[in-house]
Write an enzyme that holds these catalytic residues in place. Structure first.
Site, mmCIF file in Angstrom:
data_model
loop_
_atom_site.group_PDB
_atom_site.id
_atom_site.type_symbol
_atom_site.label_atom_id
_atom_site.label_comp_id
_atom_site.label_asym_id
_atom_site.label_seq_id
_atom_site.Cartn_x
_atom_site.Cartn_y
_atom_site.Cartn_z
ATOM 1 C CG ASN A 35 -1.821 -1.189 1.262
ATOM 2 O OD1 ASN A 35 -2.414 -1.536 0.250
ATOM 3 N ND2 ASN A 35 -1.928 -1.835 2.409
ATOM 4 C CD GLU A 168 -12.664 0.378 4.438
ATOM 5 O OE1 GLU A 168 -12.034 0.304 3.376
ATOM 6 O OE2 GLU A 168 -12.890 -0.608 5.152
ATOM 7 C CB SER A 172 -8.952 -1.866 1.935
ATOM 8 O OG SER A 172 -9.842 -2.805 2.496
ATOM 9 C CG ASP A 197 -10.454 3.670 7.607
ATOM 10 O OD1 ASP A 197 -9.446 4.231 7.140
ATOM 11 O OD2 ASP A 197 -10.427 2.547 8.144
ATOM 12 C CG HIS A 200 -6.790 1.737 1.266
ATOM 13 N ND1 HIS A 200 -5.673 0.978 1.024
ATOM 14 C CD2 HIS A 200 -7.425 1.151 2.316
ATOM 15 C CE1 HIS A 200 -5.640 -0.039 1.871
ATOM 16 N NE2 HIS A 200 -6.694 0.042 2.665
HETATM 17 C C1 LIG Z 1 -9.545 0.539 5.570
HETATM 18 C C2 LIG Z 1 -8.485 0.220 6.566
HETATM 19 N N1 LIG Z 1 -8.563 0.747 7.802
HETATM 20 C C3 LIG Z 1 -7.640 0.484 8.730
HETATM 21 C C4 LIG Z 1 -6.573 -0.329 8.465
HETATM 22 C C5 LIG Z 1 -5.569 -0.617 9.529
HETATM 23 O O1 LIG Z 1 -4.522 0.277 9.427
HETATM 24 P P1 LIG Z 1 -3.056 -0.123 9.908
HETATM 25 O O2 LIG Z 1 -2.494 -0.977 8.838
HETATM 26 O O3 LIG Z 1 -2.366 1.177 10.094
HETATM 27 O O4 LIG Z 1 -3.221 -0.873 11.198
HETATM 28 C C6 LIG Z 1 -6.429 -0.893 7.197
HETATM 29 C C7 LIG Z 1 -5.277 -1.767 6.908
HETATM 30 O O5 LIG Z 1 -5.213 -2.542 6.033
HETATM 31 C C8 LIG Z 1 -7.420 -0.607 6.216
HETATM 32 O O6 LIG Z 1 -7.343 -1.139 4.992
#
Ligand SMILES: Cc1ncc(COP(=O)(O)O)c(C=O)c1O
Length: 375
Positions: A35, A168, A172, A197, A200
């Site tokens: 990522n 989100e 993701s 969130d 991405h």
């Molecule tokens: C949408 C989303 N939120 C939160 C996270 C978690 O973040 P971190 O990798 O910093 O723990 C991810 C990780 O893949 C994610 O894809």
């Protein structure tokens, strides 16, 4: 003497029998799976910033929870700069996006509140909801009417608390975007809170790379999570929110209170990453160019564009997905297969992640390999 880990061994054997046993592998092949969208993880500017901080005495370890002795000036500088950059009233830096989501959803919703989340929301939100007091409800992916219906249904059933909407901005595993403006309007109409969130999207989209939700920062009912381990090339997560939310998390967020503060050096790195994101728009432009190139190459294979740097190739069958991924890896192309429970049953896929760590030519080579494997 009983075998202490018999249950665990059995569970691993079940996973192996189902072809779902996972193992850690060394990094190899061309990067179509990280990522690190802007190629910052290894950037000389980030490295120099960390080196300068280290040489000027910034400690490696924080030494404790922020509320004890772990609060470093670097954390506070980062939070002040992040709030100013994103336009939120405040920011709080936590050690990971997972910890941040878990803490947010375990802490903020109160007893009697409803949390309507997108059906494809990240596992960390589910984890928080399991520990929290809010009543969870799932809404059909990206369907604003489904969110509204879930709220009406709950109210008709006697729900009287506050509503939280969790989404989100860029999903993701699908690379598609949430209808943020419609969701913000729904939140206003329902006197609800909207938690977005941006894991991405931050760094990749929006003015100065501030993400898809940048225009919603600063609203009284909006909380935005920006993880720092993806396009920012670092680690940790910033919760950008009204001051009262930050104060509440500092006082009540167990994942914040009872955890060693992130490395002050990492806070220094994230500060620099935010500057790079603002100062080097050419990175975003280059990524956009690679995405456009991939869209053209993949269209010829019947793979639909997602509109972002995350391209799912949904094959459906778990075994076939892993077979194709393994063949690509054997050819030096690091594409990963994603299976349930990470994605819904029947939607196993290759998740092609486009980053500045690859060239247009490498994308063409991937398309050529895929053409042979998918034929
Ligand atoms: C949408 C989303 N939120 C939160 C996270 C978690 O973040 P971190 O990798 O910093 O723990 C991810 C990780 O893949 C994610 O894809």
């Amino acid at each position: 003497m009983p075998d202490d880990f018999m249950t665990h061994r059995d569970q691993l054997a079940d996973l192996a029998a189902a072809g779902r046993l996972r193992a850690l592998l060394p990094r190899s092949g061309t990067d179509f799976s990280s990522n690190d969208y802007l190629g910052l993880a290894n950037s000389p500017r980030l490295r120099d910033a960390v080196l300068d901080a280290l040489l000027s005495g910034v400690p490696i370890g924080s030494g404790g929870s922020r509320l004890l002795r772990g609060n470093d000036a670097e954390h506070e500088r980062l939070e002040a700069e992040a709030a100013a950059f994103f336009g939120s009233e405040s920011a709080l830096y936590l050690s990971s996006g997972f910890a941040a989501n878990e803490t947010l959803f375990a802490t903020l919703p109160q007893r009697g509140d409803l949390v309507v989340h997108d059906a494809l929301i990240h596992a960390s939100v589910h984890e928080g909801l399991r520990c929290g007091r809010g009543e969870p409800a799932s809404a059909l992916h990206n369907d604003v009417d489904a969110f509204a219906d879930a709220i009406s249904h709950w109210r008709q059933g006697g729900g009287t608390g506050r509503v939280w909407i969790a989404v989100e901005s860029l999903y993701s595993m699908d690379g598609d975007r949430a209808p943020l403006d419609d969701l913000a309007a729904l939140a206003d109409e329902q006197d609800a809170f909207l938690v977005i969130d941006e894991a991405h999207a931050v760094g990749v989209f929006g003015p100065d790379g501030r993400g898809l939700a940048a225009h919603l920062d600063g609203r009284e009912n909006v909380v935005v999570l920006r993880t720092c381990g993806k396009a920012l090339g670092c680690e940790g997560a910033l919760v950008c929110a009204p001051q009262v939310v930050r104060d509440h998390l500092v006082n009540r967020g167990r994942g914040f209170l009872f955890s060693t503060a992130p490395s002050p050096l990492m806070a220094a790195a994230v500060r620099e990453a935010l500057r790079i994101v603002a100062d080097e728009p050419e990175r975003r432009a280059a990524l956009k160019g690679l995405v456009a190139h991939a869209e053209t190459e993949f269209a010829a294979l019947g793979i639909p564009a997602s509109g972002s740097q995350i391209v799912p190739v949904i094959l459906g069958d778990d075994a076939r997905t892993m077979e194709v991924a393994t063949a690509l890896q054997a050819a030096g192309l690091d594409v990963r297969g994603i299976r349930p429970p990470t994605v819904p049953a029947g939607t196993s896929r290759l998740r092609i992640s486009l980053t500045l760590n690859v060239t247009a030519q490498e994308i063409t080579s991937l398309a050529e390999r895929l053409a042979g494997l998918l034929a």
